[in-house]
Scaffold this motif. Structure first.
Motif, short mmCIF file in Angstrom:
data_model
loop_
_atom_site.label_atom_id
_atom_site.label_comp_id
_atom_site.label_asym_id
_atom_site.label_seq_id
_atom_site.Cartn_x
_atom_site.Cartn_y
_atom_site.Cartn_z
N PHE A 3 28.53 -62.86 -54.09
CA PHE A 3 29.49 -61.83 -53.70
C PHE A 3 30.02 -62.12 -52.30
N PHE A 4 29.11 -62.42 -51.37
CA PHE A 4 29.53 -62.68 -49.99
C PHE A 4 30.29 -64.00 -49.86
N GLU A 5 29.97 -64.94 -50.71
CA GLU A 5 30.74 -66.19 -50.71
C GLU A 5 32.18 -65.93 -51.14
N THR A 6 32.35 -64.98 -52.06
CA THR A 6 33.68 -64.67 -52.57
C THR A 6 34.44 -63.73 -51.65
N TYR A 7 33.75 -62.71 -51.16
CA TYR A 7 34.43 -61.63 -50.41
C TYR A 7 34.03 -61.53 -48.94
N GLY A 8 33.15 -62.40 -48.48
CA GLY A 8 32.63 -62.29 -47.12
C GLY A 8 33.71 -62.23 -46.04
N ASP A 9 34.61 -63.21 -46.06
CA ASP A 9 35.67 -63.25 -45.05
C ASP A 9 36.58 -62.04 -45.14
N ARG A 10 36.91 -61.67 -46.34
CA ARG A 10 37.78 -60.51 -46.56
C ARG A 10 37.10 -59.21 -46.10
N LEU A 11 35.78 -59.13 -46.32
CA LEU A 11 35.04 -57.95 -45.91
C LEU A 11 34.99 -57.83 -44.39
N MET A 12 34.75 -58.95 -43.71
CA MET A 12 34.70 -58.94 -42.24
C MET A 12 36.05 -58.53 -41.66
N THR A 13 37.12 -59.02 -42.27
CA THR A 13 38.46 -58.63 -41.81
C THR A 13 38.68 -57.13 -42.02
N ALA A 14 38.24 -56.63 -43.18
CA ALA A 14 38.40 -55.21 -43.48
C ALA A 14 37.62 -54.34 -42.48
N ILE A 15 36.43 -54.77 -42.11
CA ILE A 15 35.62 -54.03 -41.13
C ILE A 15 36.33 -54.00 -39.78
N GLN A 16 36.86 -55.14 -39.36
CA GLN A 16 37.55 -55.22 -38.07
C GLN A 16 38.79 -54.32 -38.06
N VAL A 17 39.56 -54.36 -39.15
CA VAL A 17 40.78 -53.54 -39.24
C VAL A 17 40.41 -52.06 -39.23
N HIS A 18 39.38 -51.70 -39.99
CA HIS A 18 38.93 -50.31 -40.07
C HIS A 18 38.49 -49.82 -38.69
N LEU A 19 37.69 -50.63 -38.01
CA LEU A 19 37.20 -50.25 -36.68
C LEU A 19 38.35 -50.13 -35.69
N PHE A 20 39.33 -51.00 -35.80
CA PHE A 20 40.51 -50.95 -34.93
C PHE A 20 41.25 -49.62 -35.11
N MET A 154 45.64 -47.10 -49.07
CA MET A 154 46.54 -46.51 -50.05
C MET A 154 47.99 -46.96 -49.84
N ILE A 155 48.32 -47.37 -48.62
CA ILE A 155 49.67 -47.87 -48.37
C ILE A 155 49.65 -49.36 -48.01
N GLY A 156 48.58 -50.02 -48.43
CA GLY A 156 48.50 -51.47 -48.28
C GLY A 156 48.24 -51.97 -46.88
N LEU A 157 47.54 -51.16 -46.05
CA LEU A 157 47.30 -51.58 -44.67
C LEU A 157 45.83 -51.87 -44.39
N GLY A 158 45.10 -52.25 -45.42
CA GLY A 158 43.75 -52.77 -45.25
C GLY A 158 42.70 -51.75 -44.87
N GLY A 159 41.64 -52.26 -44.27
CA GLY A 159 40.49 -51.42 -43.97
C GLY A 159 39.50 -51.43 -45.13
N LEU A 160 38.39 -50.76 -44.96
CA LEU A 160 37.34 -50.75 -45.98
C LEU A 160 37.75 -49.99 -47.23
N ILE A 189 26.70 -45.90 -36.22
CA ILE A 189 26.68 -46.67 -34.97
C ILE A 189 27.57 -46.01 -33.92
N LEU A 190 28.76 -45.59 -34.32
CA LEU A 190 29.67 -44.93 -33.38
C LEU A 190 29.09 -43.61 -32.88
N SER A 191 28.40 -42.89 -33.77
CA SER A 191 27.75 -41.64 -33.36
C SER A 191 26.67 -41.91 -32.32
N LEU A 192 25.90 -42.97 -32.52
CA LEU A 192 24.86 -43.34 -31.55
C LEU A 192 25.47 -43.76 -30.21
#
Length: 210
Positions: A3-20, A154-160, A189-192
């Motif tokens: 799963f991570f081999e397939t989606y790992g890079d995409r997942l990391m990008t999604a986390i970064q976009v979401h956090l941004f 929902m409008i194609g702008l990424g995130g988790l 993490i953000l709450s902490l």
């Protein structure tokens, strides 16, 4: 591992976009809410009318609000950031307003007796005393925004949310969890981190105040 081999890079990008989205939106919302909260605390008579009007934005479904902004702003990050910033304002605004009104008048009078100007009284007396309430509002706003940011997909702008919606559409539990679990971890993490800020910002004698 597959799963991570397939989606790992995409997942990391999604986390970064979401956090941004979360960090920028909360930062903007916090500044706006703090200023509005201070202004409204100076006119409590009118604040009783203005606060309910502002709270109306909280009742608008997120997807509807983002959809309306999408029609006018288009598919750009500013669309998501604007919507999330608006939603993040009210928890901080309400707690700032309440915290400032709860400051005992004798403290303000004592500050005036020491020769403090209204601005000095605000920054050196009122805001420090209201800080437990303000930080609580910030925590609520941040946690809510982590979940609201899912709507960006929902409008194609990424995130988790991208993983969650694709997982629901394809009935793929792994994809749903790939979006939901990092979102939950991010909120924790953000709450902490906000708790750390609380220990730094809030006067020692007020840290037990929720």
């Amino acid at each position: 591992m597959s799963f991570f081999e397939t989606y790992g890079d995409r997942l990391m990008t999604a986390i970064q976009v979401h956090l941004f989205y979360v960090l920028i939106s909360v930062a903007i919302g916090f500044v706006v809410a703090l200023i509005l909260g201070i202004l409204l605390s100076r006119i409590p008579r009118y604040a009783k009318i203005i606060m309910p009007i502002l709270s109306i934005f909280q009742t608008i479904p997120g997807i509807v609000f983002i959809g309306i902004l999408f029609l006018y702003l288009g598919m750009i990050p500013a669309t998501v950031i604007t919507a999330l910033a608006v939603y993040s304002i009210f928890p901080v605004l309400k707690n700032t307003y309440t915290g400032l009104l709860d400051v005992k008048p004798e403290y303000i009078e004592a500050a005036k007796g020491c020769g403090m100007s209204p601005l000095q009284t605000l920054f050196e007396v009122e805001l420090p005393l209201a800080s437990p309430s303000i930080i609580t509002g910030l925590r609520m706003s941040t946690i809510y925004t982590v979940s609201w940011a899912v709507l960006a997909a929902m409008i194609g702008l990424g995130g988790l949310g991208e993983f969650i919606y694709i997982g629901i559409a394809s009935n793929n539990d792994q994809l749903i969890l790939a979006g939901a679990i990092p979102s939950a971890i991010m909120a924790i993490i953000l709450s902490l981190l906000i708790d750390v800020i609380r220990r730094v910002v809030v006067p020692k004698g007020l840290r037990s105040v929720k």
